[in-house]
Design a protein around this motif. Structure first.
Motif: not given
Length: 576
Positions: A12, A69, A73, A79-83, A85-87, A89
């Motif tokens: 993360s 991604l 993946g 699973d990739l940490p959501g934060n 993925v957001t960073e 993007r």
């Protein structure tokens, strides 16, 4: 979802752990080098980090959010940490939100693609003196500030997509032709074609290819594609001569249309090759040479070894922003952390191929990397411990006399090979040359003598060549297949890349890269940092410990024998 066989753990905090022995580790590494930076590389687990600059460079090379991604993946255990993925993007979304373009009246304008971005740019204090008043979502930019604005914006977290176009320069008819000395039809390799295609439409950016992969040919193909007067900037006079030879050999341009602009010869021709120092040096009339070059009607400027672009030139080359700019390098790593300045002033990375991928295809030689750890005598250890100067401590370890004996053993074991010996310290390479009875090239070697010695090595007249750090950059010794590194510039990864590149030209004999390192010393600690570059490219070091019954003697006998050998060599008349 949990996949225990996968090689990556994406955390993360943005770091990525690669299990080097897991199935699919090589494929995961090849994917990572396109958009992540290697942080550390112990034997079993390597650590990478995703950063804004690495992602922007990836975007410049055509890598998309889905590419990043998707690769993470496919190779991740979890699973990739959501934060994260957001960073990813958000960072990639910033590429393209600021566009530098020409307005209808031909003036430069910085345009934001949305009002929120325009507001943030207007509020950035460091840009207040560089940008004109805001007009909707655009800001006027003075041509003189074109590079400076991009430089300031990238440091503020905003990459600029420069679409303002370039001065066309004076037309020049230039084509690639079969080289006179190759003995076979000349044609671009597939990756060279792809590299040119990735650069030409945008007109500015960096091509990253291993030493020996033909970056010079890529540059000449770009020159032919663009058909314009070209200025080429190099690191040294030897590199200038090499470029001039290659252009005359592999293009249709008349020899008299290729000029050398150095301290020795100042020829301004349709294709002019000079050095970085000459660009900022003042002429006898007191005028910077840069101002003379600015009148050359160049349509293209080529920056050889762009990762070494000297810091004083960052500001100077901002004045050359109106020209197309092609940077060439084997690695974008800079030890001063100024990779962002290369991005803003030259352009984003347009093309990159992992070294091991090219090795597997046979375009560069397979290389074996060996670290030889050597003992230090008690006296040497005491001398290192007695100093409070970290640089002196490193120098003492790097000049360990045991290295001379190890060097002779290694050279003797490669009696049928072409061996290049390189070191950081002048006294050390002088001793090595005397010991081996081999010619020596340093910064003090006159250009004509340097070229003569290089040619003697190429022809086989000399089997061993010793050189100082001048051998790091832009020398053409395609037959060298063994390099022995006596010492280096602390933990410089870029130097490691350049030295390995000296032996990567494809050839019939295997390539071997030796690093001689004093065990349990500051040099050994720095050596780990130097190896990061090779680990990032997929190479692994074999470590041979000569401290326990190896080829080098221990303790005081080291200094006695090394001194005796050197003295004998000098007495027999070998050059100092």
């Amino acid at each position: 979802m949990y996949r225990p066989e996968a090689p990556l753990v994406v955390q993360s905090d943005g770091s990525i752990l690669l299990e080097t022995h897991a199935a699919g580790a090589d494929q995961a590494r090849d994917a990572l080098v396109r958009f992540a930076e290697l942080v550390k590389s112990p034997e079993h687990v390597h650590t990478y980090r995703i950063g804004s600059l690495s992602l922007w460079n990836a975007a410049g090379a055509g890598v998309t959010v889905d590419d990043v991604l998707g690769a993470l993946g496919r190779h991740s255990k979890y699973d990739l940490p959501g934060n994260v993925v957001t960073e990813i993007r958000e960072a990639l979304a910033r590429f393209g939100r600021l566009v530098l373009e020409k307005s209808a009246d031909g003036a430069l304008a910085l345009r934001a693609t949305d009002d929120e971005t325009a507001q943030q740019i207007a509020a950035t204090r460091r840009l207040s003196s560089l940008l004109g008043p805001r007009n909707g979502m655009s800001f006027a930019v003075a041509p003189l500030h074109r590079g400076t604005v991009k430089q300031a914006l990238v440091h503020a977290g905003w990459p600029v997509d420069d679409r303002a176009g370039f001065t066309e320069g004076r037309p020049l008819d230039i084509r690639l032709v079969s080289p006179t000395r190759a003995g076979r039809p000349f044609g671009l390799r597939p990756y060279q074609v792809d590299a040119v295609r990735s650069f030409v439409p945008g007109g500015h950016g960096v091509i990253v290819l291993p030493c020996g992969a033909g970056k010079t040919v890529v540059a000449m193909a770009a020159m032919a594609e663009l058909g314009t007067n070209t200025l080429i900037l190099c690191t040294s006079t030897s590199a200038v001569h090499q470029w001039v030879r290659e252009i005359r050999d592999k293009t249709s341009i008349a020899p008299e249309d290729v000029g050398e602009y150095t301290a020795r010869s100042k020829q301004m021709r349709p294709v002019t090759v000079t050095t970085y120092p000459m660009l900022i040096r003042r002429s006898t009339a007191g005028m910077p040479h840069l101002s003379l070059f600015d009148r050359g009607q160049w349509g293209l400027i080529i920056y050889d070894e762009v990762h070494l672009l000297p810091a004083p030139l960052f500001r100077a080359t901002a004045d050359l922003q109106a020209r197309r700019r092609l940077g060439l390098t084997a690695t974008l790593v800079r030890e001063d952390g100024k990779e962002a300045d290369v991005f803003s002033l030259i352009g984003p990375k347009r093309y990159d191929v992992p070294w091991r991928e090219m090795e597997a295809a046979g375009w560069v030689a397979q290389a074996r990397c060996v670290e030889v750890r050597l003992p230090m005598s008690t006296a040497t250890r005491i001398a290192a411990a007695a100093t409070e100067d970290a640089r002196e401590d490193y120098r003492i370890a790097a000049e360990n006399p045991a290295k001379l004996l190890a060097l002779r053993n290694l050279v003797d074991s490669h009696a049928n090979d072409r061996v290049l010996v390189v070191g950081q310290y002048l006294r050390q390479v002088q001793q090595a040359a005397a010991l081996l009875g081999a010619p020596l090239v340093t910064g003090e070697t006159p250009d004509a003598e340097r070229e003569r010695l290089y040619q003697a090595f190429r022809s086989g007249e000399e089997r061993v060549l010793v050189a100082s750090k001048v051998a790091n950059f832009s020398i053409d010794l395609p037959d060298a297949n063994v390099l022995i590194q006596l010492s280096g510039a602390f933990g410089s990864r870029q130097e490691e890349a350049q030295r390995l590149g000296r032996i990567l030209r494809p050839k019939d004999r295997p390539a071997t890269f030796y690093s001689l390192v004093s065990g349990e010393s500051s040099e050994q600690r720095f050596a780990l940092h130097r190896q990061m570059f090779l680990a990032e490219q997929g190479y692994r070091y074999t470590i041979e410990d000569w401290r326990d019954g190896g080829a080098a003697p221990a303790d005081a006998a080291i200094e006695t024998k090394a001194t005796t050998v050197t003295t004998l060599a000098l007495a027999e008349g070998t050059p100092p």
